[in-house]
Design an enzyme around this catalytic site. Structure first.
Site, short mmCIF file in Angstrom:
data_model
loop_
_atom_site.label_atom_id
_atom_site.label_comp_id
_atom_site.label_asym_id
_atom_site.label_seq_id
_atom_site.Cartn_x
_atom_site.Cartn_y
_atom_site.Cartn_z
N GLY A 216 0.67 -1.23 0.09
CA GLY A 216 -0.11 0.08 0.05
C GLY A 216 0.87 1.38 -0.12
O GLY A 216 1.98 1.32 0.74
N GLY B 170 0.42 4.53 1.08
CA GLY B 170 0.63 5.01 2.20
C GLY B 170 1.49 4.49 3.32
O GLY B 170 2.34 5.13 3.69
N ASN C 177 6.76 10.72 -11.30
CA ASN C 177 7.46 10.01 -12.11
C ASN C 177 7.40 10.83 -13.42
O ASN C 177 6.56 11.39 -13.90
CB ASN C 177 7.61 8.59 -12.09
CG ASN C 177 6.20 7.96 -12.54
OD1 ASN C 177 5.60 8.58 -13.45
ND2 ASN C 177 5.78 6.79 -12.16
N THR D 208 10.97 12.12 -10.85
CA THR D 208 12.12 11.28 -10.77
C THR D 208 12.13 10.47 -12.18
O THR D 208 10.95 10.50 -12.75
CB THR D 208 11.58 10.05 -9.75
OG1 THR D 208 10.21 9.65 -9.95
CG2 THR D 208 11.44 10.51 -8.32
N ASP E 59 13.56 -5.61 -8.14
CA ASP E 59 11.97 -5.35 -7.94
C ASP E 59 12.06 -3.98 -7.74
O ASP E 59 12.25 -3.13 -6.76
CB ASP E 59 11.59 -6.26 -6.83
CG ASP E 59 10.09 -5.97 -6.58
OD1 ASP E 59 9.34 -5.16 -7.22
OD2 ASP E 59 9.83 -7.04 -5.66
N ASP F 15 7.83 4.92 -3.32
CA ASP F 15 7.54 4.98 -2.11
C ASP F 15 8.68 5.27 -0.97
O ASP F 15 8.67 6.07 -0.25
CB ASP F 15 6.60 3.84 -1.59
CG ASP F 15 5.43 3.44 -2.27
OD1 ASP F 15 4.95 4.66 -2.95
OD2 ASP F 15 4.91 2.49 -2.52
O1 RIB Z 1 3.65 1.52 -4.58
C1 RIB Z 1 3.73 0.18 -4.62
C2 RIB Z 1 2.40 -0.15 -4.00
O2 RIB Z 1 1.27 0.35 -4.70
C3 RIB Z 1 2.19 -1.48 -3.57
O3 RIB Z 1 2.65 -1.71 -2.43
C4 RIB Z 1 0.58 -1.86 -3.82
O4 RIB Z 1 0.00 -2.18 -2.95
C5 RIB Z 1 0.19 -0.35 -4.35
O5 RIB Z 1 -0.35 0.04 -3.43
#
Ligand code: RIB
Length: 316
Positions: free
Chosen positions: A44, A46, A189, A226, A252, A258
């Site tokens: 997620g 957040g 991005n 980015t 990955d 994030d």
């Molecule tokens: O940015 C990656 C995230 O996007 C993943 O963890 C997935 O849950 C989506 O929210």
């Protein structure tokens, strides 16, 4: 390792359980491909960003919603183990915890489908009840995986209480009321920048007055673009900078953006300049690509610092 900064940050956003299939290559529309393996991990946008800020040293409070289900309970314990304050994370009855279906190919590229579940229940009134939490923060960090009105309500509180807002407008939402609220730092991005500004980020230097006009009308202070292995662009009304990315071979890329957003926000909350914050954030994003899973690769501040020092940067 340096002492954590402890700058208080509030994150308003999503919490998902990620179901991640590794594939040789991503399927085209209508195509079926066989996965090499499958894993289930915490994710997620957040929560990933909250965790990134926390591992960078911030004191993080999270405002969000989990389902009142086993996944929700596991997730809450996970946040607590990570030192994130989740007293403003609700448990929603009759709603599953949010989830995401993710495919990652051999080059580390990904495709993601999000199933909002409880994230869709994060309401404006819930956020308004957290006004004092937001008001004492050194930064408010948000994405667009929770209802748009809630995001706007949270930003409004931050604007009213002079708290800097860092927005990562992902996934894109054409209904965002640009210009109605002030965004001190906007992180996108290259493809998001192109879609949002209808301009080519690779030509930004040549078209600065046009970008600046759009930033002013959108009430955006600092725009960060980015660009993977290419330098991150930083545009404001008066400056244009390029901060080199740290080149790595990705395993990955899920969660790399994030990791960038979390580290950047922590640095800004500590009083760093956008240029300095971006240096750290680029390194955090690069390190995040070195492990499978959105959160597994999010680095501790000390690891980011070691990488930067190895690359010849004097950072403390
Ligand atoms: O940015 C990656 C995230 O996007 C993943 O963890 C997935 O849950 C989506 O929210």
């Amino acid at each position: 390792m340096p002492l954590p900064s402890s700058a208080p940050i509030t994150v308003v956003g999503s919490l998902n359980m990620d179901l991640i299939a590794s594939v040789q290559r991503l399927p085209s529309p209508g195509e079926t491909v066989a996965a090499l393996g499958i894993t289930r991990r915490f994710g997620g946008k957040g929560a990933n960003q909250a965790l990134a800020a926390s591992r960078h040293g911030a004191t993080v409070s999270f405002i969000g919603c989990l389902g009142d289900d086993p996944d929700g309970r596991d997730y809450r314990n996970h946040l607590r183990r990570e030192g994130i304050n989740c007293s403003a994370v609700g448990s929603i009855r009759n709603q599953p915890t949010g989830s995401a279906i993710i495919a990652v190919d051999a080059a580390g590229e990904n495709q993601i489908i999000v199933i909002p579940g409880a994230n869709a229940q994060l309401s404006g009134p819930t956020v308004k009840m957290q006004r004092s939490r937001i008001a004492v923060s050194k930064a408010l960090l948000l994405q667009l995986e929770v209802p748009l009105e809630t995001v706007v309500d949270a930003i409004t509180i931050a604007n009213q209480t002079n708290v800097p807002v860092v927005l990562n407008p992902s996934p894109a939402n054409a209904s965002f009321p640009w210009g109605k609220v002030s965004i001190q730092h906007l992180i996108v991005n290259a493809s998001e920048a192109k879609a949002l500004f209808d301009l080519d980020p690779n030509q930004a230097k040549e078209a600065l007055p046009v970008w600046r006009k759009k930033l002013a009308s959108m009430k955006v202070g600092t725009l960060l673009i980015t660009r993977g292995a290419e330098p991150t662009l930083i545009l404001t009304a008066t400056t244009f900078d390029q901060v080199p990315a740290i080149k790595v071979k990705p395993i990955d890329t899920v969660g790399a953006g994030d990791a960038f957003a979390g580290a950047y926000t922590c640095q800004i909350a500590e009083g760093a300049s956008p240029q300095q914050a971006t240096l750290w954030a680029n390194a955090a994003g690069a390190l995040a690509t070195q492990k499978e899973g959105a959160q597994e690769g999010i680095p501790l501040r000390g690891d980011v610092q070691s990488l930067l020092q190895k690359k010849g940067h004097e950072v403390q």
